[in-house]
Scaffold this motif. Structure first.
Motif, PDB file in Angstrom:
ATOM      1  N   GLY A   9     -21.018   3.077  -8.833  1.00 12.83           N
ATOM      2  CA  GLY A   9     -22.277   2.412  -9.158  1.00 12.83           C
ATOM      3  C   GLY A   9     -22.967   3.165 -10.269  1.00 12.83           C
ATOM      4  O   GLY A   9     -22.316   3.669 -11.192  1.00 12.83           O
ATOM      5  N   THR A  10     -24.299   3.263 -10.180  1.00 12.64           N
ATOM      6  CA  THR A  10     -25.020   4.035 -11.187  1.00 12.64           C
ATOM      7  C   THR A  10     -24.587   5.490 -11.154  1.00 12.64           C
ATOM      8  O   THR A  10     -24.612   6.183 -12.165  1.00 12.64           O
ATOM      9  CB  THR A  10     -26.532   3.925 -10.948  1.00 12.64           C
ATOM     10  OG1 THR A  10     -26.826   4.316  -9.595  1.00 12.64           O
ATOM     11  CG2 THR A  10     -27.007   2.502 -11.170  1.00 12.64           C
ATOM     12  N   ARG A  11     -24.187   5.946  -9.957  1.00  8.20           N
ATOM     13  CA  ARG A  11     -23.573   7.270  -9.826  1.00  8.20           C
ATOM     14  C   ARG A  11     -22.626   7.221  -8.642  1.00  8.20           C
ATOM     15  O   ARG A  11     -22.854   6.504  -7.671  1.00  8.20           O
ATOM     16  CB  ARG A  11     -24.620   8.372  -9.643  1.00  8.20           C
ATOM     17  CG  ARG A  11     -25.427   8.284  -8.370  1.00  8.20           C
ATOM     18  CD  ARG A  11     -26.496   9.365  -8.325  1.00  8.20           C
ATOM     19  NE  ARG A  11     -27.244   9.341  -7.069  1.00  8.20           N
ATOM     20  CZ  ARG A  11     -26.891  10.001  -5.970  1.00  8.20           C
ATOM     21  NH1 ARG A  11     -25.790  10.732  -5.976  1.00  8.20           N
ATOM     22  NH2 ARG A  11     -27.625   9.924  -4.883  1.00  8.20           N
ATOM     23  N   ASP A  12     -21.540   7.963  -8.726  1.00 10.08           N
ATOM     24  CA  ASP A  12     -20.572   7.970  -7.637  1.00 10.08           C
ATOM     25  C   ASP A  12     -21.164   8.663  -6.419  1.00 10.08           C
ATOM     26  O   ASP A  12     -21.815   9.715  -6.539  1.00 10.08           O
ATOM     27  CB  ASP A  12     -19.290   8.678  -8.067  1.00 10.08           C
ATOM     28  CG  ASP A  12     -18.528   7.879  -9.120  1.00 10.08           C
ATOM     29  OD1 ASP A  12     -18.864   6.698  -9.304  1.00 10.08           O
ATOM     30  OD2 ASP A  12     -17.607   8.440  -9.750  1.00 10.08           O
ATOM     31  N   THR A  13     -20.933   8.090  -5.238  1.00 15.50           N
ATOM     32  CA  THR A  13     -21.511   8.599  -3.998  1.00 15.50           C
ATOM     33  C   THR A  13     -20.467   8.568  -2.893  1.00 15.50           C
ATOM     34  O   THR A  13     -19.782   7.553  -2.704  1.00 15.50           O
ATOM     35  CB  THR A  13     -22.719   7.738  -3.566  1.00 15.50           C
ATOM     36  OG1 THR A  13     -23.679   7.704  -4.616  1.00 15.50           O
ATOM     37  CG2 THR A  13     -23.357   8.301  -2.306  1.00 15.50           C
ATOM     38  N   TRP A  14     -20.363   9.657  -2.136  1.00 16.03           N
ATOM     39  CA  TRP A  14     -19.507   9.676  -0.953  1.00 16.03           C
ATOM     40  C   TRP A  14     -20.254   9.020   0.199  1.00 16.03           C
ATOM     41  O   TRP A  14     -21.453   9.237   0.381  1.00 16.03           O
ATOM     42  CB  TRP A  14     -19.106  11.100  -0.590  1.00 16.03           C
ATOM     43  CG  TRP A  14     -18.128  11.674  -1.565  1.00 16.03           C
ATOM     44  CD1 TRP A  14     -18.396  12.509  -2.608  1.00 16.03           C
ATOM     45  CD2 TRP A  14     -16.729  11.400  -1.617  1.00 16.03           C
ATOM     46  NE1 TRP A  14     -17.247  12.783  -3.304  1.00 16.03           N
ATOM     47  CE2 TRP A  14     -16.204  12.113  -2.729  1.00 16.03           C
ATOM     48  CE3 TRP A  14     -15.863  10.624  -0.850  1.00 16.03           C
ATOM     49  CZ2 TRP A  14     -14.862  12.079  -3.072  1.00 16.03           C
ATOM     50  CZ3 TRP A  14     -14.516  10.582  -1.189  1.00 16.03           C
ATOM     51  CH2 TRP A  14     -14.026  11.305  -2.287  1.00 16.03           C
ATOM     52  N   ALA A  15     -19.550   8.202   0.971  1.00 21.92           N
ATOM     53  CA  ALA A  15     -20.190   7.459   2.052  1.00 21.92           C
ATOM     54  C   ALA A  15     -19.186   7.165   3.159  1.00 21.92           C
ATOM     55  O   ALA A  15     -17.968   7.246   2.961  1.00 21.92           O
ATOM     56  CB  ALA A  15     -20.787   6.155   1.525  1.00 21.92           C
ATOM     57  N   VAL A  16     -19.710   6.814   4.332  1.00 23.28           N
ATOM     58  CA  VAL A  16     -18.876   6.426   5.463  1.00 23.28           C
ATOM     59  C   VAL A  16     -18.471   4.968   5.315  1.00 23.28           C
ATOM     60  O   VAL A  16     -19.320   4.106   5.059  1.00 23.28           O
ATOM     61  CB  VAL A  16     -19.629   6.616   6.794  1.00 23.28           C
ATOM     62  CG1 VAL A  16     -18.754   6.162   7.963  1.00 23.28           C
ATOM     63  CG2 VAL A  16     -20.048   8.057   6.973  1.00 23.28           C
ATOM     64  N   VAL A  17     -17.195   4.697   5.479  1.00 23.86           N
ATOM     65  CA  VAL A  17     -16.718   3.315   5.510  1.00 23.86           C
ATOM     66  C   VAL A  17     -16.896   2.763   6.920  1.00 23.86           C
ATOM     67  O   VAL A  17     -17.570   1.757   7.139  1.00 23.86           O
ATOM     68  CB  VAL A  17     -15.245   3.219   5.082  1.00 23.86           C
ATOM     69  CG1 VAL A  17     -14.751   1.771   5.166  1.00 23.86           C
ATOM     70  CG2 VAL A  17     -15.041   3.775   3.682  1.00 23.86           C
ATOM     71  N   GLU A  18     -16.317   3.454   7.906  1.00 22.00           N
ATOM     72  CA  GLU A  18     -16.431   3.050   9.308  1.00 22.00           C
ATOM     73  C   GLU A  18     -15.773   4.113  10.179  1.00 22.00           C
ATOM     74  O   GLU A  18     -15.150   5.056   9.675  1.00 22.00           O
ATOM     75  CB  GLU A  18     -15.756   1.698   9.549  1.00 22.00           C
ATOM     76  CG  GLU A  18     -14.265   1.690   9.235  1.00 22.00           C
ATOM     77  CD  GLU A  18     -13.628   0.320   9.407  1.00 22.00           C
ATOM     78  OE1 GLU A  18     -14.326  -0.608   9.865  1.00 22.00           O
ATOM     79  OE2 GLU A  18     -12.442   0.181   9.080  1.00 22.00           O
ATOM     80  N   ALA A  19     -15.901   3.955  11.486  1.00 19.80           N
ATOM     81  CA  ALA A  19     -15.184   4.773  12.460  1.00 19.80           C
ATOM     82  C   ALA A  19     -14.337   3.853  13.319  1.00 19.80           C
ATOM     83  O   ALA A  19     -14.717   2.709  13.597  1.00 19.80           O
ATOM     84  CB  ALA A  19     -16.165   5.563  13.326  1.00 19.80           C
TER      85      ALA A  19
END
Length: 267
Positions: free
Chosen positions: A202-212
């Motif tokens: 996006g405007t900046r790359d971000t680490w995030a949770v997809v799912e568990a």
């Protein structure tokens, strides 16, 4: 093992054999047969088949709570997510990514609006609705007692692309993000679980949770099957060995069974 063949099942079975464990593929019909009543059973396979055999095998199936992802702050999700019902999701008037929280009752996908959601399912079925985002890379992590035991990249921009985490360019960033998440929010997950994380663009790359997900019903892709097996065995193992902290992560019917056993003096 459930009767349906999977490459993950084959890898885990080979790993189990190397440890000296017995591996049995259960018949499609006929139940658990000679395994019924044997102590120390574990399970790997789909949830529908698990519902038929879990009581006979006396295994406790651990799975994340349906609302776990929606309870995380934005710093871990990178997007808006809500938990609702299939009936309510049918009223959506904008594009959204819709999926069942844990089971695979219908495929996860982007829908232009609620009218394109599948039919023939219970209207009260829980579903997650999130804004549409782009994942540059997605990783599957096998977690045991808050520690990442092994992992694999499984997709690049939505296309299958399996690579071992241990040799991946982003391995340190993935582990750092997972460590922060598990340290601060790990008490909301079973002691044995599969955690999917990814890099949002996006405007900046971000680490995030997809799912568990349930470790006993997850593709290990290019993860180390020997280390993954440690997590799978805990995630679907003997009820009498179930830790107190994990009781709330058992399915409703199993929670009652575990409570009855412990109330009767079972260990």
């Amino acid at each position: 093992m459930a009767p349906q063949y999977t490459t993950t099942g084959e890898l885990l079975a080979a790993s189990a054999h190397r440890r000296g464990l017995d591996v049995h593929v259960l018949p499609t019909r006929g139940g658990t047969g000679a395994l019924r009543g044997r102590r120390g059973a574990h399970y790997h396979g789909g949830p529908a088949f698990a519902a038929r055999v879990a009581d006979d095998l006396d295994v406790a199936l651990l799975e994340p709570a349906d609302d776990w992802l929606t309870t995380l702050p934005h710093q871990y999700t990178g997007r808006r997510i809500s938990l609702t019902t299939l009936a309510e999701a049918r009223a959506l008037s904008h594009p959204a990514f819709v999926k069942p929280p844990t089971d695979k009752s219908f495929p996860a996908a982007v829908h232009t609006d609620g009218t394109s959601l599948p039919t023939g399912l219970p209207p009260e079925l829980p579903v997650q609705v999130s804004e549409v985002v782009t994942w540059a890379a997605e990783f599957r992590l096998y977690v045991l007692d808050g520690e990442v035991r092994t992992g694999s990249q499984y997709a690049t921009y939505g296309s299958l692309d399996a690579r071992p985490l241990e040799h991946h360019l982003h391995r340190e960033a993935v582990r750092e993000f997972a460590h922060d998440l598990l340290t601060n929010r790990g008490d909301g997950l079973p002691s044995a679980v599969v955690l999917d994380v990814g890099l949002l663009t996006g405007t900046r790359d971000t680490w995030a949770v997809v799912e568990a997900n349930m470790a006993w019903f997850s593709n290990c892709y290019a993860a180390d099957p020997d280390r993954a097996l440690d997590v799978v065995l805990r995630s679907a193992g003997p009820r009498e060995q179930l830790a107190e902290r994990d009781r709330r992560f058992c399915r409703d019917g199993q929670q009652r069974a575990v409570a009855d056993r412990q109330g009767a003096g079972s260990p």
